[in-house]
Design a protein around this motif. Structure first.
Motif, PDB file in Angstrom:
ATOM      1  N   GLU A   1      24.917 -21.778  25.690  1.00  0.00           N
ATOM      2  CA  GLU A   1      25.736 -21.132  24.665  1.00  0.00           C
ATOM      3  C   GLU A   1      24.885 -20.238  23.754  1.00  0.00           C
ATOM      4  O   GLU A   1      23.809 -20.627  23.300  1.00  0.00           O
ATOM      5  CB  GLU A   1      26.384 -22.242  23.836  1.00  0.00           C
ATOM      6  CG  GLU A   1      27.386 -21.761  22.845  1.00  0.00           C
ATOM      7  CD  GLU A   1      27.884 -22.917  21.965  1.00  0.00           C
ATOM      8  OE1 GLU A   1      28.003 -24.038  22.472  1.00  0.00           O
ATOM      9  OE2 GLU A   1      28.139 -22.667  20.789  1.00  0.00           O
ATOM     10  N   GLY A   2      25.371 -19.014  23.512  1.00  0.00           N
ATOM     11  CA  GLY A   2      24.680 -18.133  22.566  1.00  0.00           C
ATOM     12  C   GLY A   2      23.318 -17.663  23.018  1.00  0.00           C
ATOM     13  O   GLY A   2      22.473 -17.327  22.204  1.00  0.00           O
ATOM     14  N   MET A   3      23.093 -17.606  24.350  1.00  0.00           N
ATOM     15  CA  MET A   3      21.741 -17.329  24.822  1.00  0.00           C
ATOM     16  C   MET A   3      21.302 -15.883  24.601  1.00  0.00           C
ATOM     17  O   MET A   3      20.118 -15.583  24.704  1.00  0.00           O
ATOM     18  CB  MET A   3      21.600 -17.702  26.298  1.00  0.00           C
ATOM     19  CG  MET A   3      22.263 -16.757  27.268  1.00  0.00           C
ATOM     20  SD  MET A   3      22.051 -17.314  28.966  1.00  0.00           S
ATOM     21  CE  MET A   3      20.266 -17.291  29.124  1.00  0.00           C
ATOM     22  N   THR A   4      22.221 -14.978  24.284  1.00  0.00           N
ATOM     23  CA  THR A   4      21.810 -13.587  24.072  1.00  0.00           C
ATOM     24  C   THR A   4      21.020 -13.428  22.775  1.00  0.00           C
ATOM     25  O   THR A   4      20.278 -12.453  22.636  1.00  0.00           O
ATOM     26  CB  THR A   4      23.032 -12.664  24.018  1.00  0.00           C
ATOM     27  OG1 THR A   4      23.981 -13.254  23.135  1.00  0.00           O
ATOM     28  CG2 THR A   4      23.660 -12.498  25.368  1.00  0.00           C
ATOM     29  N   ALA A   5      21.185 -14.367  21.857  1.00  0.00           N
ATOM     30  CA  ALA A   5      20.360 -14.416  20.642  1.00  0.00           C
ATOM     31  C   ALA A   5      20.223 -13.067  19.938  1.00  0.00           C
ATOM     32  O   ALA A   5      19.125 -12.638  19.608  1.00  0.00           O
ATOM     33  CB  ALA A   5      18.978 -14.997  20.963  1.00  0.00           C
ATOM     34  N   GLY A   6      21.337 -12.377  19.742  1.00  0.00           N
ATOM     35  CA  GLY A   6      21.291 -11.149  18.941  1.00  0.00           C
ATOM     36  C   GLY A   6      20.973  -9.875  19.703  1.00  0.00           C
ATOM     37  O   GLY A   6      20.906  -8.803  19.111  1.00  0.00           O
ATOM     38  N   ARG A   7      20.802  -9.967  21.030  1.00  0.00           N
ATOM     39  CA  ARG A   7      20.458  -8.764  21.793  1.00  0.00           C
ATOM     40  C   ARG A   7      21.541  -7.693  21.693  1.00  0.00           C
ATOM     41  O   ARG A   7      21.255  -6.501  21.697  1.00  0.00           O
ATOM     42  CB  ARG A   7      20.205  -9.120  23.256  1.00  0.00           C
ATOM     43  CG  ARG A   7      18.854  -9.729  23.476  1.00  0.00           C
ATOM     44  CD  ARG A   7      18.686 -10.189  24.925  1.00  0.00           C
ATOM     45  NE  ARG A   7      17.346 -10.678  25.158  1.00  0.00           N
ATOM     46  CZ  ARG A   7      16.902 -11.867  24.761  1.00  0.00           C
ATOM     47  NH1 ARG A   7      17.696 -12.681  24.115  1.00  0.00           N
ATOM     48  NH2 ARG A   7      15.677 -12.242  25.001  1.00  0.00           N
ATOM     49  N   GLY A   8      22.810  -8.133  21.619  1.00  0.00           N
ATOM     50  CA  GLY A   8      23.909  -7.182  21.519  1.00  0.00           C
ATOM     51  C   GLY A   8      23.828  -6.361  20.247  1.00  0.00           C
ATOM     52  O   GLY A   8      24.151  -5.167  20.235  1.00  0.00           O
ATOM     53  N   PHE A   9      23.382  -6.985  19.176  1.00  0.00           N
ATOM     54  CA  PHE A   9      23.266  -6.262  17.902  1.00  0.00           C
ATOM     55  C   PHE A   9      22.074  -5.318  17.924  1.00  0.00           C
ATOM     56  O   PHE A   9      22.132  -4.212  17.387  1.00  0.00           O
ATOM     57  CB  PHE A   9      23.152  -7.250  16.738  1.00  0.00           C
ATOM     58  CG  PHE A   9      24.453  -7.917  16.445  1.00  0.00           C
ATOM     59  CD1 PHE A   9      25.473  -7.200  15.855  1.00  0.00           C
ATOM     60  CD2 PHE A   9      24.671  -9.227  16.789  1.00  0.00           C
ATOM     61  CE1 PHE A   9      26.692  -7.801  15.598  1.00  0.00           C
ATOM     62  CE2 PHE A   9      25.886  -9.836  16.545  1.00  0.00           C
ATOM     63  CZ  PHE A   9      26.900  -9.120  15.954  1.00  0.00           C
ATOM     64  N   ILE A  10      20.994  -5.766  18.572  1.00  0.00           N
ATOM     65  CA  ILE A  10      19.829  -4.902  18.695  1.00  0.00           C
ATOM     66  C   ILE A  10      20.227  -3.637  19.454  1.00  0.00           C
ATOM     67  O   ILE A  10      19.821  -2.527  19.109  1.00  0.00           O
ATOM     68  CB  ILE A  10      18.683  -5.653  19.401  1.00  0.00           C
ATOM     69  CG1 ILE A  10      18.121  -6.691  18.451  1.00  0.00           C
ATOM     70  CG2 ILE A  10      17.591  -4.692  19.849  1.00  0.00           C
ATOM     71  CD1 ILE A  10      17.293  -7.749  19.080  1.00  0.00           C
ATOM     72  N   ALA A  11      21.080  -3.813  20.477  1.00  0.00           N
ATOM     73  CA  ALA A  11      21.538  -2.665  21.249  1.00  0.00           C
ATOM     74  C   ALA A  11      22.267  -1.662  20.358  1.00  0.00           C
ATOM     75  O   ALA A  11      22.034  -0.456  20.446  1.00  0.00           O
ATOM     76  CB  ALA A  11      22.451  -3.126  22.386  1.00  0.00           C
ATOM     77  N   VAL A  12      23.124  -2.169  19.461  1.00  0.00           N
ATOM     78  CA  VAL A  12      23.843  -1.269  18.564  1.00  0.00           C
ATOM     79  C   VAL A  12      22.854  -0.500  17.687  1.00  0.00           C
ATOM     80  O   VAL A  12      22.967   0.713  17.499  1.00  0.00           O
ATOM     81  CB  VAL A  12      24.843  -2.068  17.691  1.00  0.00           C
ATOM     82  CG1 VAL A  12      25.532  -1.148  16.698  1.00  0.00           C
ATOM     83  CG2 VAL A  12      25.887  -2.751  18.564  1.00  0.00           C
TER      84      VAL A  12
END
Lengths: 304, 377
Positions: free
Chosen positions: A216-227
């Protein structure tokens, strides 16, 4: 020194594939005038459903498709809210993020700690033996190689095709685009959908190829870094790739320094990528104004 | 007068509702996974609650506690357990413990370090419930703590690692520089250097207990450096162990012996918790009214932890060597960290012939000779 640099760059390419996918996806969406803060949710959807499919079918192609679809379909929720229902883009994006976190936590629950075959590194014969460049670029997995193609493809698509022009036109000004015979809503839906698919693939890279696990939650903020990287790269796919490499490089750099026994605290080193982003934003701040798709600032209220 | 154009738009309320639905649905689902519970049946059974900070299938810290729970339940017919997973170290955990008490729990295991203060709060409100916290340093009249000196098993694993490394470099992916983690790094290094003085241990701190992406990258950068045995101290060791297998280097496990399935080729051995007997003993004490608080600690002889089974990569002579040392520790002939022990700056930390107490080891804030780097402050 030579080995150190090679290590840093290899690490940068290897670890930032997932972020690059999301960055490309977000670039496409924002070029069409839609900010999707829910990239994190789309990535999680891809990571989770890709892993689940892999666990059941052991079929890589199928898992990739499932991951891309999961990312794309979940981002359609955002498209519906924002394009059709005119909801606030930021609120809707954040909602999508929470939604993705919750749904994947629920669906993925029985798959935590499960072992899958996964996608392994596949060094390209001959090419990987080129000194320095070979190990950096050609000792990764198929999904990483795919980004070498996808990034320039997206660039060509956005800037050298009619369809790309249509996407950018909608992103700059929906009304004008509408007046010139385009269908802004359809284009925005498609851009957000394909952007979500890319984010889903990025998530799948993380779970299926990079770590071979789901949690669960393994992306650890990568999606926000992408933005953030999309803004950093001024909405340009090639610069986006550069940005992810820089960001990944900063992370790989600090890990390599630590492994070599640096005296600097890892907690301070951990800030390097973010400091770097801030520095670049400060330095390039002014040029950014003109690069931003106008539609991101405006709220279009016209008819379709 | 200028006319304001009226636009037809969806009522804001509907959009807002959809957004709120998405968020709450997401949060609800998270809650749902966190609160799997069993329906209580007979009243004479002792109800025991377990609270975990992560998923209980992480093949790591939480898995180890959960295996202990399941094993205790099987061993003692008169015990019934409740459990909750993915509970953050915040006010949430107080609520979860209160809920367990309402369901009749008389003994509760808050298993994460950050649960200590919330558990003390709940303990104050419920005198009739006993709490056993994992690894804590504070107690209350009805709250005790438990832990085991698992670094002994790390020392033994270090012997196998030191014998099998070809590059003389071991890699350790650590979470935070706290004494338990440093103790494991140091014990591994001492064990390895006891059979191969050329060994050096390279350490990377990830700054978190559970971030598989970063753990994998840390493991990869260590392998790039030439490390050929990887181990870790993270909540879930899966990412590092799988990266080791992917990169074709050896893996030493931690927390759970069942990790072996993630590295069928490179598995050496590892340190594995076994909380079953301790949990069963505590449940018996509580049932018979014989529970005494305080700090419970145990070494290799208690069986609270063990050396994980050897992998196929470990030859017989190395196995014998490790088992011989294990017996020496069990017989009290050898104590891990017995003097002389120097730190990696050359200072003598434990004098020749001295056998440090557990209390001293629990306060360790230095690296032994052979570890590359400095302890982050």
């Amino acid at each position: 020194m030579f080995l150190f640099l090679q290590g840093v760059l290899t690490g940068a390419v290897r670890s930032e594939t997932s972020v690059l996918y999301a960055t490309l996806g977000e670039t496409l969406g924002e070029r069409a005038g839609i900010t999707n803060l829910g990239m994190e949710g789309c990535m999680l959807m891809g990571a989770c459903l890709g892993f689940v499919t892999m666990a059941h079918t052991d079929n890589l192609a199928l898992s990739m498709m499932a991951a891309a679809l999961a990312g794309g379909l979940s981002s359609l929720i955002h498209a519906f809210l924002v394009v059709t229902r005119r909801a606030n883009q930021l609120a809707s994006g954040l909602a999508l993020m929470f939604f993705g976190l919750g749904v994947t936590g629920f669906i993925g629950r029985p798959y935590v700690g499960m072992k899958i075959r996964g996608l392994n590194e596949l060094p390209i014969p001959y090419l990987s033996e080129i000194p320095f460049v070979g190990p950096i670029l050609f000792t990764h997995d198929v999904l990483t190689y795919l980004t070498y193609l996808l990034t320039p493809l997206l660039w060509v698509f956005l800037f050298y095709t009619r369809w790309g022009l249509a996407v950018r036109a909608v992103g700059e000004n929906r009304t004008v685009a509408y007046a010139s015979g385009l269908r802004p809503s359809l284009i925005q839906y498609l851009a957000v959908f394909f952007g979500g698919m890319l984010a889903g693939l990025g998530g799948a890279h993380l779970s299926i190829a990079y770590t071979h696990m789901w949690v669960e939650g393994m992306t650890a903020g990568r999606g926000f870094i992408a933005v953030a990287l999309v803004i950093f790269s001024m909405w340009h796919p090639l610069r986006g790739m550069l940005g992810t490499l820089l960001f990944g490089g900063a992370i790989a750099f600090q890990l390599q320094l630590q492994a070599r026994g640096s005296r600097i605290s890892p907690y301070i080193l951990d800030m390097t990528p973010y400091l770097l982003t801030l520095a670049v934003l400060l330095l390039w701040g002014r040029t950014r104004k003109h690069a931003m798709p106008e539609g991101l600032k405006a709220v279009f209220e016209g008819v379709d | 007068m200028r006319k304001r154009t009226k636009q037809t738009r969806m009522p804001l309320g509907v959009v807002g509702l959809i957004v709120v639905f998405l968020v709450s649905f997401g949060i609800l689902l998270r809650g749902a996974t966190a609160q799997e519970k069993k329906v209580p049946s007979k009243d004479e059974k002792l109800k025991v609650g377990f609270v975990y900070v992560g998923p209980r299938d992480d093949y790591g810290y939480n898995y180890a506690h959960d295996q202990g729970r399941l094993c205790m339940e099987k061993k003692l017919g008169w015990v019934e357990t409740l459990h909750a997973e993915n509970i953050p170290e915040s006010a949430d955990v107080e609520r979860v413990m209160e809920q367990m008490i309402r369901q009749g729990a008389k003994l509760i295991f808050p298993t994460s370090y950050g649960y200590l203060d919330p558990a003390i709060n709940v303990a104050k409100r419920h005198n009739d419930v006993i709490f056993m916290h994992a690894g804590g340093f504070k107690t209350a009249p009805n709250l005790g703590t438990y832990w085991a000196y698992i670094y002994n098993a790390m020392y033994l694993s270090g012997i196998a690692a030191g014998k099998l490394t070809k590059t003389n470099k071991l890699g350790f992916v650590a979470a935070h520089p706290i004494p338990q983690v440093l103790g494991n790094i140091n014990a591994l290094t001492l064990g390895a250097r006891s059979v191969n003085p050329k060994v050096e241990t390279h350490v990377v701190f990830t700054g978190g207990w559970y971030n598989p992406g970063k753990e994998a990258e840390a493991a990869n950068s260590l392998v790039d450096l030439g490390v050929d045995v990887l181990t870790q101290h993270q909540d879930s060791p899966i990412a590092v162990v799988q990266t080791a297998e992917k990169r074709g280097v050896y893996a030493v496990g931690y927390h759970s012996k069942d990790l072996q399935k993630f590295a069928p080729k490179g598995w050496l051995t590892g340190a594995s918790w076994n909380w079953c007997n301790l949990y069963a003993d505590l449940a018996k004490e509580v049932k018979d009214g014989k529970w005494k608080g305080g700090h419970r600690r145990g070494g290799l002889e208690t069986g609270y932890f063990e050396l994980a089974p050897f992998g196929a990569a470990v030859p017989n002579d190395v196995r014998d060597m490790v088992m011989k040392k294990r017996k020496e520790i069990l017989d009290g002939k050898y104590v891990v960290f017995q003097g002389p022990v120097k730190d990696n700056k050359g200072t003598l930390r434990v004098k020749a012939g001295e056998k440090p107490t557990f209390e001293r080891i629990e306060q360790m804030d230095w690296f032994v000779e052979g570890v590359v780097g400095t302890v982050p402050k």
